[in-house]
Design a protein around this motif. Structure first.
Motif, mmCIF file in Angstrom:
data_model
loop_
_atom_site.group_PDB
_atom_site.id
_atom_site.type_symbol
_atom_site.label_atom_id
_atom_site.label_comp_id
_atom_site.label_asym_id
_atom_site.label_seq_id
_atom_site.Cartn_x
_atom_site.Cartn_y
_atom_site.Cartn_z
ATOM 1 N N ALA A 108 91.584 47.140 31.833
ATOM 2 C CA ALA A 108 91.276 46.474 30.561
ATOM 3 C C ALA A 108 90.789 47.471 29.523
ATOM 4 N N LYS A 109 90.077 48.496 29.964
ATOM 5 C CA LYS A 109 89.547 49.505 29.047
ATOM 6 C C LYS A 109 90.565 50.603 28.730
ATOM 7 N N LEU A 110 91.271 51.057 29.769
ATOM 8 C CA LEU A 110 92.117 52.239 29.631
ATOM 9 C C LEU A 110 93.556 51.917 29.235
ATOM 10 N N LYS A 111 94.058 50.767 29.660
ATOM 11 C CA LYS A 111 95.452 50.378 29.395
ATOM 12 C C LYS A 111 95.488 48.938 28.888
ATOM 13 N N PRO A 112 94.887 48.679 27.721
ATOM 14 C CA PRO A 112 94.729 47.289 27.268
ATOM 15 C C PRO A 112 96.045 46.550 27.049
ATOM 16 N N GLU A 113 97.083 47.250 26.570
ATOM 17 C CA GLU A 113 98.366 46.565 26.336
ATOM 18 C C GLU A 113 98.976 46.099 27.652
ATOM 19 N N ALA A 114 99.009 47.019 28.639
ATOM 20 C CA ALA A 114 99.564 46.666 29.941
ATOM 21 C C ALA A 114 98.738 45.573 30.603
ATOM 22 N N TYR A 115 97.435 45.671 30.471
ATOM 23 C CA TYR A 115 96.526 44.680 31.050
ATOM 24 C C TYR A 115 96.779 43.291 30.460
ATOM 25 N N LYS A 116 96.953 43.248 29.153
ATOM 26 C CA LYS A 116 97.170 41.967 28.474
ATOM 27 C C LYS A 116 98.472 41.316 28.933
ATOM 28 N N ILE A 117 99.530 42.107 29.031
ATOM 29 C CA ILE A 117 100.820 41.565 29.471
ATOM 30 C C ILE A 117 100.739 41.096 30.919
ATOM 31 N N PHE A 118 100.059 41.863 31.750
ATOM 32 C CA PHE A 118 99.918 41.509 33.160
ATOM 33 C C PHE A 118 99.233 40.158 33.340
ATOM 34 N N LEU A 119 98.165 39.936 32.596
ATOM 35 C CA LEU A 119 97.407 38.697 32.746
ATOM 36 C C LEU A 119 98.010 37.519 31.983
#
Length: 227
Positions: A108-119
């Motif tokens: 969530a901190k380091l890769k926010p774009e990837a994290y957002k798409i994943f969730l």
């Protein structure tokens, strides 16, 4: 148990999630990265192998080529007297791109774009860093299992795979409805796939063999945040 005559109309595929890993326990996103079974995971593999060895004969055992699945499969193959594990990358976990190797908190901190798409749960959302969308994962693993089924009509086979893959196989078998609850390590899930391509779930999420070892309920993976 289906009779021999009944089994002539379909392949009976026992699909099992790999044993617990250190990364599961540490809540680290695995994806296509390799992590090994921990001691509990090896015990789980031995116990599920003992269970399967008491069932009617299996003709073959297939596995994702990722280490955690292949190691589980090799333990089962030895106990069930199956000569070799057939490795198939089609049964790999979803590629999770930039968040692989991170905890969700760090992602969530380091890769926010990837994290957002994943969730987000969006079916067509490809994760930055080479990750797959859920639709891509579904197409890959469903196609792979159907190819295995076509080779083993009238037979029983074992397939070792991952939580995210199992969730997509369930979704395909029940016409798009997602599985409720967690898919535990070494859970036993049985699919019947006919020659005409019809899918039926015979058994889902059975962990009765783990009554003494138990399962780690807060481990990463096995729920909608697969990996």
């Amino acid at each position: 148990m289906a009779s021999t005559a009944d089994r002539g109309r379909f392949a009976e595929i026992v699909v099992i999630r790999h044993g617990e890993t250190c990364w599961n326990a540490s809540r680290i996103v695995q994806g296509h990265l390799d992590s090994e079974l921990n001691e509990i995971g090896r015990q789980q593999a031995v116990v599920v192998a003992g269970r399967l060895s008491k069932e009617p004969k299996f003709q073959a055992i297939y596995s994702s080529d990722l280490k955690r699945a292949a190691e589980t499969a090799n333990i089962i193959a030895k106990v069930c007297n199956l000569p070799e594990v057939i490795l198939d990358p089609g049964m790999r976990e979803r590629h999770l791109g930039d968040i692989q190797g991170l905890t969700l908190r760090d992602a969530a901190k380091l890769k926010p774009e990837a994290y957002k798409i994943f969730l987000s749960g969006k079916r067509d959302g490809e994760i930055p860093g080479g990750g797959e969308s859920l639709d891509q994962l579904n197409e890959r693993c469903v196609s792979c299992l159907e190819k295995i089924a076509s080779k083993h009509q009238g037979e029983r086979v074992i397939v070792l795979t991952h939580g995210g893959v199992l969730r997509e196989l369930h979704k395909h078998a029940v016409s798009g409805r997602s599985s409720d609850g967690r898919i535990h390590n070494t859970s036993v899930n049985v699919f019947l796939i006919s020659e005409s391509g019809n899918w039926t779930i015979k058994t889902w999420g059975d962990i009765s063999h783990l009554h003494e070892i138990g399962v780690l309920n807060n481990a990463f993976g096995g729920d909608r945040t697969s990996g």
